[in-house]
Design an enzyme around this catalytic site. Structure first.
Site, PDB file in Angstrom:
ATOM      1  N   ASP A 161      -1.470   4.809 -14.207  1.00 57.62           N
ATOM      2  CA  ASP A 161      -0.051   4.041 -13.894  1.00 57.62           C
ATOM      3  C   ASP A 161       0.420   4.717 -12.752  1.00 57.62           C
ATOM      4  OD1 ASP A 161       0.466   6.182 -15.605  1.00 57.62           O
ATOM      5  OD2 ASP A 161       2.482   5.656 -15.825  1.00 57.62           O
ATOM      6  N   TYR A 177      -1.434  13.007  -6.675  1.00 52.14           N
ATOM      7  CA  TYR A 177      -2.286  12.647  -7.822  1.00 52.14           C
ATOM      8  C   TYR A 177      -2.359  11.134  -7.908  1.00 52.14           C
ATOM      9  CZ  TYR A 177      -3.021  11.343 -12.694  1.00 52.14           C
ATOM     10  OH  TYR A 177      -3.781  10.984 -13.840  1.00 52.14           O
ATOM     11  N   TYR A 200      -8.515  15.775 -12.142  1.00 53.55           N
ATOM     12  CA  TYR A 200      -7.270  16.705 -11.802  1.00 53.55           C
ATOM     13  C   TYR A 200      -6.141  15.847 -12.401  1.00 53.55           C
ATOM     14  CZ  TYR A 200      -4.307  19.944  -9.051  1.00 53.55           C
ATOM     15  OH  TYR A 200      -3.766  20.894  -8.643  1.00 53.55           O
ATOM     16  N   GLY A 223     -10.803  18.206 -22.458  1.00 56.74           N
ATOM     17  CA  GLY A 223      -9.771  17.418 -22.072  1.00 56.74           C
ATOM     18  C   GLY A 223      -9.197  16.549 -23.451  1.00 56.74           C
ATOM     19  N   TRP A 226       0.652   7.934 -19.932  1.00 54.27           N
ATOM     20  CA  TRP A 226       1.417   8.716 -20.754  1.00 54.27           C
ATOM     21  C   TRP A 226       0.556   9.217 -22.008  1.00 54.27           C
ATOM     22  CZ3 TRP A 226       7.311   7.060 -21.276  1.00 54.27           C
ATOM     23  CH2 TRP A 226       7.699   6.749 -19.963  1.00 54.27           C
TER      24      TRP A 226
END
Ligand SMILES: NC(=O)C1=CN([C@@H]2O[C@H](COP(=O)(O)OP(=O)(O)OC[C@H]3O[C@@H](n4cnc5c(N)ncnc54)[C@H](OP(=O)(O)O)[C@@H]3O)[C@@H](O)[C@H]2O)C=CC1
Ligand SMILES: Cc1cn([C@H]2C[C@H](O)[C@@H](COP(=O)(O)OP(=O)(O)O[C@H]3O[C@@H](C)C(=O)[C@@H](O)[C@H]3O)O2)c(=O)[nH]c1=O
Ligand SMILES: [Mg+2]
Length: 304
Positions: A104, A127, A63, A10, A162
């Protein structure tokens, strides 16, 4: 002693592996991808923590498919809430510092002021709800350990936003890909947040783990996002400028870009407590664009 990382390929896990190797002296890291510790079977996390007896655990696995999660809530909850709870329990029982990353998207994005760590959460989608459930579980487990005298409860939950890097899926790579097919891209301009280089999150996690090992009183919830805040449309323009791509970005409202999951309009995070406690300043995301393009073997534009 080894730092155990959940996640291997990741964005943040990749940067953790790279950064640990670059530190002097190098920090030994074992990074477990899903092939070696499948978070869908949270027991595997506890077994890994027992087996490696690490000096710290950093959870960079999650996830992260925001839209996909709307149709896969049980999987999102297993990975983002149940697995971190198991990790926290194993860490608390052994007094191992535990750093967990959150988002966030636990906020509803109302208003224009930056959200502070203690502000009420109200996630807009699966999520965000699953990530919030993970936060709550980790905090409860660590607080209980402290209250019952089972251990000092060394943990930090680091909310970021982000995230981008040369690895994995992210907005920067999506924009670069789209610009190979189009010269005009419509991008939402009413969602504002702080793009954050995965590299900076990795560095923060290592520093925080070290700090917690020395000082359990720093345990808690923290914010860490890039500066300055920008809209996705503004971010897209900066990406194309850095890459020297002749693409026009059209500002659109979120309503003109329907997605299965709603996103917060205001993703601003107040990171001042992170700076006060850990001395970590907010990364300037613009600085990471040119090195990222170089890493992707792409040319850079004249504007950087
Ligand atoms: N992406 C973003 O914009 C943001 C991310 N965050 C948070 O930051 C953290 C890191 O995110 P990021 O690096 O972007 O994540 P990525 O989506 O790039 O990578 C996901 C990671 O999770 C691992 N993973 C996924 N499914 C499983 C599974 N079943 N079992 C074990 N591991 C699994 C992957 O393992 P493998 O290595 O095997 O592929 C991979 O390492 C997450 O907690 C995320 O919620 C917070 C704010 C923004
Ligand atoms: C591809 C594209 C997206 N968009 C919009 C959709 C969305 O509102 C915004 C960003 O799109 P993305 O799908 O890349 O972003 P998204 O997957 O929502 O990113 C989030 O991921 C999770 C994991 C987090 O934790 C968050 O901090 C955040 O980084 O841009 C456009 O307006 N035009 C486009 O062409
Ligand atoms: Mg996405």
């Amino acid at each position: 002693m080894t730092v155990l990382v959940f996640g291997h390929s990741g964005q943040v896990a990749t940067e953790l592996r790279r950064l640990a190797a670059q530190r002097t002296p190098p920090v030994p890291v074992v990074a477990l991808g899903r092939a070696r510790a499948d978070l869908m079977e949270p027991g595997a996390c506890a077994a890994a923590i027992r087996a490696h007896a690490p000096c710290a655990v950093i959870n960079a696995a999650a996830y992260t498919g925001v839209d996909r999660a709307e149709a896969e809530a049980p999987q999102a909850i297993r990975l983002n809430a149940e697995a971190p709870a198991v990790m926290a329990r194993a860490c608390a029982a052994r007094d191992i510092p535990f750093v967990h990353i959150s988002t966030d998207y636990v906020f509803d994005g109302a208003g224009h002021a930056p959200f502070a760590p203690g502000d009420p959460t109200a996630p807009l989608g699966v999520y965000g709800r699953s990530k919030r459930a993970g936060e709550v579980a980790v905090q409860e487990i660590m607080d209980t350990a402290r209250k019952t005298g089972a251990g000092p409860g060394r943990y930090a939950i680091l909310r970021s936003s982000w995230v981008f890097s040369a690895h994995g899926a992210n907005f920067v790579k999506t924009m670069l890909r789209l610009s190979e097919q189009r010269d005009h891209i419509r991008v939402v301009a009413d969602q504002i947040g702080g793009p954050t280089p995965a590299r900076a999150i990795a560095a923060a996690c290592l520093d925080i783990a070290g700090h917690l090992a020395r000082d359990p009183s720093a345990a808690g919830l923290y914010h860490f996002s890039g500066t300055p805040e920008v809209s996705w449309a503004g971010f897209a323009r900066a990406i194309f400028a850095a890459a020297g791509r002749q693409v026009t970005v059209e500002d659109i409202p979120s309503a003109a870009y329907p997605t299965p999951a709603a996103r917060p309009l205001n993703s601003r995070l107040d990171c001042s407590r992170t700076t006060q406690v850990f001395g970590l300043s907010r990364p300037e995301w613009r600085r990471d664009l040119t090195p990222l393009l170089a890493e992707l073997d792409l040319p850079t534009g004249a504007l950087t």
